[in-house]
Design an enzyme around this catalytic site. Sequence first.
Site, mmCIF file in Angstrom:
data_model
loop_
_atom_site.group_PDB
_atom_site.id
_atom_site.type_symbol
_atom_site.label_atom_id
_atom_site.label_comp_id
_atom_site.label_asym_id
_atom_site.label_seq_id
_atom_site.Cartn_x
_atom_site.Cartn_y
_atom_site.Cartn_z
ATOM 1 N N ASN A 169 0.928 -0.863 -0.163
ATOM 2 C CA ASN A 169 0.170 -0.026 0.199
ATOM 3 C C ASN A 169 0.839 1.771 -0.124
ATOM 4 O OD1 ASN A 169 0.345 -0.721 2.314
ATOM 5 N ND2 ASN A 169 -1.577 -0.029 3.215
ATOM 6 N N GLY A 243 2.264 -5.468 7.985
ATOM 7 C CA GLY A 243 1.048 -6.619 6.877
ATOM 8 C C GLY A 243 -0.163 -7.716 7.597
ATOM 9 N N SER A 244 -0.717 -8.416 6.802
ATOM 10 C CA SER A 244 -1.599 -8.424 7.566
ATOM 11 C C SER A 244 -1.534 -9.656 8.942
ATOM 12 C CB SER A 244 -2.558 -9.931 6.796
ATOM 13 O OG SER A 244 -1.592 -10.714 6.608
ATOM 14 N N VAL A 245 -1.948 -10.417 9.870
ATOM 15 C CA VAL A 245 -2.739 -10.619 11.134
ATOM 16 C C VAL A 245 -2.145 -12.721 10.314
ATOM 17 C CG1 VAL A 245 -3.809 -12.194 12.714
ATOM 18 C CG2 VAL A 245 -4.547 -9.641 12.076
ATOM 19 N N GLY A 248 1.964 -12.195 10.334
ATOM 20 C CA GLY A 248 2.318 -11.656 11.018
ATOM 21 C C GLY A 248 3.385 -13.424 11.658
ATOM 22 N N GLU A 265 3.676 -5.063 12.727
ATOM 23 C CA GLU A 265 2.784 -3.823 12.006
ATOM 24 C C GLU A 265 1.459 -4.427 11.920
ATOM 25 O OE1 GLU A 265 0.256 -1.403 11.281
ATOM 26 O OE2 GLU A 265 2.284 -0.111 10.491
ATOM 27 N N CYS A 300 -3.816 -0.697 6.812
ATOM 28 C CA CYS A 300 -4.695 -0.958 7.582
ATOM 29 C C CYS A 300 -4.877 -0.385 9.428
ATOM 30 C CB CYS A 300 -2.913 -2.163 8.531
ATOM 31 S SG CYS A 300 -1.767 -1.057 8.727
ATOM 32 N N GLU A 479 6.641 1.699 16.672
ATOM 33 C CA GLU A 479 7.124 2.251 15.204
ATOM 34 C C GLU A 479 6.862 3.867 15.158
ATOM 35 O OE1 GLU A 479 6.226 0.099 11.800
ATOM 36 O OE2 GLU A 479 7.763 -1.372 12.656
#
Length: 501
Positions: A169, A243-245, A248, A265, A300, A479
Amino acid sequence: MQSASQAAQNDLSSRVPSSLPKASGLYWGGQWHTPTGAATLACMNPSTGKPLRDVLCGGTEEVSAAVAAARAARDTWARTPPLERARCLREAASRVLGHAQELALIDAANCGNPVNAMMFDAQVGAKLLEYFAGLVLEIKGETIPTSNGSLNYTVREPRGVVARIFPFNHPFMFAAGKIAAPLAAGNTVIVKPPEQAPLSTIRLMELLEDVFPPGVLNCVVGGRDAGAALASHPGVDAVALIGSVQAGKAVLRAAADTMKHTVLELGGKNAMIVYPDAHVEKAVAGAIKGMNFAWCGQSCGSTSRLFIHDSIHDRFVDALVKQLPSLYRPGIATDMRTTMGALINRTQYERTLHYIEKAHEQKATLALGGRHPADPALADGFFIEPTVFVDVQPDMAIARDEIFGPVLSVFRWRDETEMLTAVNGLEVGLTGSVWTQNLDTAHRVAAAIESGYVWINDTSTHILGAPFGGYKQSGQGREESKDELLEFTKLKNVNVLLGGK
């Protein structure tokens, strides 16, 4: 009415071919590589559905070569004086700003976000590089009082080789901004850009070839296999993912055998809560801003769940539906006039349409959008109109799943306890937003929301230096702050027995 010459000036599509990187997707040890047997990856333009160019795509062997180069440079870069590391980061920031439109244009063509909006990404990436350059002297330890006459102190040391994996993104903003903290802390870095949109990262590597010593900054374009290889490689000391869950969890599993440090994140299904005393006009603007429609809700942090108090619900929705189409209208991403781009690819496009269909099946009410735009010029791109559903219930799919598309779910609430139960009833908790003019309500509800970042009477704004990260399954670590810098250090304690005893 705009003249033909003005229209041509705004449409930058003809400049895309000359802006694309010339190099492959594999860079380590200060050189570009073309390994035998490396696969190729086709890069597409989401606005048109047409190919841009192919790049080399690395796997386990390429990852191992990049890790070897990063480890070879690790100790020398760790011993490089902090102010020299800061100088390199500031030079990188200068080059990002100097090539801002070029990088923004590449991302517009490759990831579908509007080129005008992507210019802001260049500023953010450069600011992060400058910010962490300014923190290099803050990597400090402390002395600890003892009762036995010894001197006890701590020092912070670089972790070593850091892998940074980021999504499609905001490709070059992440490529530039997310190398800053680990490099400032004295680590060497391997970046894995998104396989859907790697071109701006490759171009950034070209621009920074002579800024850092060989092996300090490396890049491997690849798919999930490359990401898994980085996360599991024993020569990688830390891995950070945006990224996505699901991604992760995959990184955590891959990193488990080597017990490497992880910073994650991850996704969110974020709530914006509007109280009866909120300033309605400002809150409507906040709801639109919070959905990040410019990049089709592919963020996100988007506040994709909107909880509006019953007493102002209808007035709020009417204003929202009237204003939104004039602010965000899908268009070709490389046109400077475009305010809303395309979804990244057909997979994400069809996924979003699936959720829209599911919302209809579950009896949510469509208030706006929900379709591919009628403009013939957009027929081959992955466009979906800004979409708003009302009468959404907490058990619906669009209320629970992160769609990563331009779909806003609106809830009507009366009882605060029930509303907060719904707000916190998910396994993710990245951001939240509260709209009220009552100071007590603002702080009380901010404390009640289970998320790592809460706005009051605002949405989407990031403050440089303020820690950003999630609760629950929205990640671990922080972050955009000094906390990020320290994530890429390890703490050592030294105890000196004085007096020869």
